[in-house]
Design an enzyme around this catalytic site. Structure first.
Site, PDB file in Angstrom:
ATOM      1  N   ASN A 145       0.812  -0.595   0.165  1.00 19.78           N
ATOM      2  CA  ASN A 145       0.173  -0.213  -0.180  1.00 19.78           C
ATOM      3  C   ASN A 145       0.731   1.308   0.115  1.00 19.78           C
ATOM      4  O   ASN A 145       0.954   2.305   0.572  1.00 19.78           O
ATOM      5  CB  ASN A 145      -1.006  -0.077   1.073  1.00 19.78           C
ATOM      6  CG  ASN A 145      -0.181  -0.070   2.001  1.00 19.78           C
ATOM      7  OD1 ASN A 145       1.251   0.496   2.822  1.00 19.78           O
ATOM      8  ND2 ASN A 145      -1.236  -0.469   3.750  1.00 19.78           N
TER       9      ASN A 145
ATOM     10  N   HIS B  84       2.988   2.027   2.124  1.00 26.32           N
ATOM     11  CA  HIS B  84       4.184   2.045   3.293  1.00 26.32           C
ATOM     12  C   HIS B  84       5.596   2.210   3.569  1.00 26.32           C
ATOM     13  O   HIS B  84       5.971   1.157   3.001  1.00 26.32           O
ATOM     14  CB  HIS B  84       3.744   1.564   4.602  1.00 26.32           C
ATOM     15  CG  HIS B  84       3.724   0.138   5.056  1.00 26.32           C
ATOM     16  ND1 HIS B  84       2.117  -1.092   5.039  1.00 26.32           N
ATOM     17  CD2 HIS B  84       4.710  -0.215   5.285  1.00 26.32           C
ATOM     18  CE1 HIS B  84       3.453  -1.854   5.578  1.00 26.32           C
ATOM     19  NE2 HIS B  84       4.685  -1.329   5.410  1.00 26.32           N
TER      20      HIS B  84
ATOM     21  N   GLU C  91       1.433   4.632   7.474  1.00 26.45           N
ATOM     22  CA  GLU C  91       0.423   4.181   7.120  1.00 26.45           C
ATOM     23  C   GLU C  91      -0.089   5.384   6.413  1.00 26.45           C
ATOM     24  O   GLU C  91       0.124   6.040   6.748  1.00 26.45           O
ATOM     25  CB  GLU C  91      -0.343   3.155   7.628  1.00 26.45           C
ATOM     26  CG  GLU C  91       0.413   2.117   8.652  1.00 26.45           C
ATOM     27  CD  GLU C  91       0.142   0.138   7.414  1.00 26.45           C
ATOM     28  OE1 GLU C  91       0.388   0.582   6.713  1.00 26.45           O
ATOM     29  OE2 GLU C  91       0.359  -0.392   8.355  1.00 26.45           O
TER      30      GLU C  91
HETATM   31  C1  GLP Z   1       6.707  -4.154   6.723  1.00 27.07           C
HETATM   32  C2  GLP Z   1       8.060  -3.217   7.103  1.00 27.07           C
HETATM   33  C3  GLP Z   1       8.537  -2.149   6.003  1.00 27.07           C
HETATM   34  C4  GLP Z   1       8.698  -2.822   4.994  1.00 27.07           C
HETATM   35  C5  GLP Z   1       7.214  -4.028   4.931  1.00 27.07           C
HETATM   36  C6  GLP Z   1       7.034  -4.910   3.488  1.00 27.07           C
HETATM   37  O1  GLP Z   1       5.391  -3.346   7.656  1.00 27.07           O
HETATM   38  N1  GLP Z   1       8.118  -2.261   8.449  1.00 27.07           N
HETATM   39  O2  GLP Z   1       9.300  -1.866   6.688  1.00 27.07           O
HETATM   40  O3  GLP Z   1       9.290  -2.385   3.974  1.00 27.07           O
HETATM   41  O4  GLP Z   1       6.963  -4.486   5.934  1.00 27.07           O
HETATM   42  O5  GLP Z   1       7.955  -6.007   3.785  1.00 27.07           O
HETATM   43  P1  GLP Z   1       8.920  -6.997   2.861  1.00 27.07           P
HETATM   44  O6  GLP Z   1       9.866  -6.875   1.766  1.00 27.07           O
HETATM   45  O7  GLP Z   1       8.874  -8.179   3.642  1.00 27.07           O
HETATM   46  O8  GLP Z   1       7.843  -7.032   1.782  1.00 27.07           O
END
Ligand code: GLP
Length: 254
Positions: free
Chosen positions: A136, A138, A143
């Site tokens: 999304n 973030h 968020e």
């Molecule tokens: C979590 C972390 C973020 C990260 C996101 C995506 O929510 N707080 O910092 O970028 O996940 O994670 P992934 O890399 O596993 O897709």
């Protein structure tokens, strides 16, 4: 903003590790802003390998992580402190006392956020901030919202984020509902930013963040306002960018 295309996840990880290494070599006492999630794991593995070969020295490096789940101790295997220890810190010669992650167990979470902003300021700010991105848009745990939060703050995680992070927990009920995260202001104050995106699930977030309006509805879109951002995305994450732009090869400057 410069976008670098990586063939696949392993190419993305090597490119990212190369840029982080350059930072460590050019400034041996650099402050690294670090990220969790599955995306940076490959880059961390590569950095560990180069450390083991004697090419990198972390002894004067200091670090500050983006975020932590509220309510998890550093010993919990899904806490971000645990993640960092196991995926990087335990395998290189960084001094643990020079690594910082918000304390998810702090009794007064608001006071912990104030303390954390102070930690970043006392280190003289962040030289290189590594970021992943949520589906999304973030960054850290900022968020989609109606405002950009400046400093470290407590957030309520969206259902979407809890669902996508549930894969690491025994069940969705065990995924914390809140987190402590650096704010967009902390991230934007970093001197350089490196955002990594892998997989088709990130394609829309990457396109909206790099080409869409700057809006707190897509938190990563604020990076368009920073003067030194590198995005490394693999082809799967670039699907929409490829479709909607005439970019064929080389580095794309937005
Ligand atoms: C979590 C972390 C973020 C990260 C996101 C995506 O929510 N707080 O910092 O970028 O996940 O994670 P992934 O890399 O596993 O897709």
């Amino acid at each position: 903003m410069k976008i670098y295309a990586a063939k696949d996840y392993s190419d993305l990880s090597r490119k990212a590790a190369n840029l982080i290494s350059a930072q460590i070599i050019m400034k041996p006492d650099a402050v690294l802003g670090l990220a969790t999630g599955s995306t940076p794991v490959g880059a961390y593995k590569q950095l560990i390998a180069w450390y083991e070969e004697g090419d990198l020295d972390f002894s004067r490096i200091r670090s500050v992580n983006l975020d932590e789940y509220k309510g998890l101790s550093g010993e919990h295997d899904q806490s971000y402190r645990y993640f960092m220890n196991h995926n990087l810190f335990n395998h290189v010669n960084i001094r643990k006392e020079d690594t910082n992650v918000p304390n998810g167990l702090a009794e007064d979470a608001e006071a912990e956020c104030v303390r954390y902003n102070g930690v970043i300021a006392a280190m003289g700010g962040i030289d290189l901030q590594l970021l992943g991105i949520g589906g999304n848009g973030h960054i850290g745990f900022n968020e989609p919202s109606s405002v950009f939060e400046k400093g470290t703050h407590v957030v309520t995680l969206t259902e979407e984020t809890r669902q996508s992070n549930a894969r690491f927990f025994a069940s969705i009920d065990e995924v914390p509902t809140h987190a402590l995260t650096m704010g967009v202001g902390n991230i934007m104050s970093a001197r350089k930013i490196l955002l990594l995106a892998s997989g088709e699930a990130k394609a829309k977030a990457v396109y909206d963040s790099c080409f869409g309006s700057v809006t707190p509805n897509v938190p990563a879109s604020v990076l368009q306002l920073h003067s030194d951002v590198v995005v490394i995305a693999d082809e799967a994450a670039l699907t929409l960018v490829r479709e909607k732009t005439d970019w064929k090869d080389g580095i794309y400057e937005v």
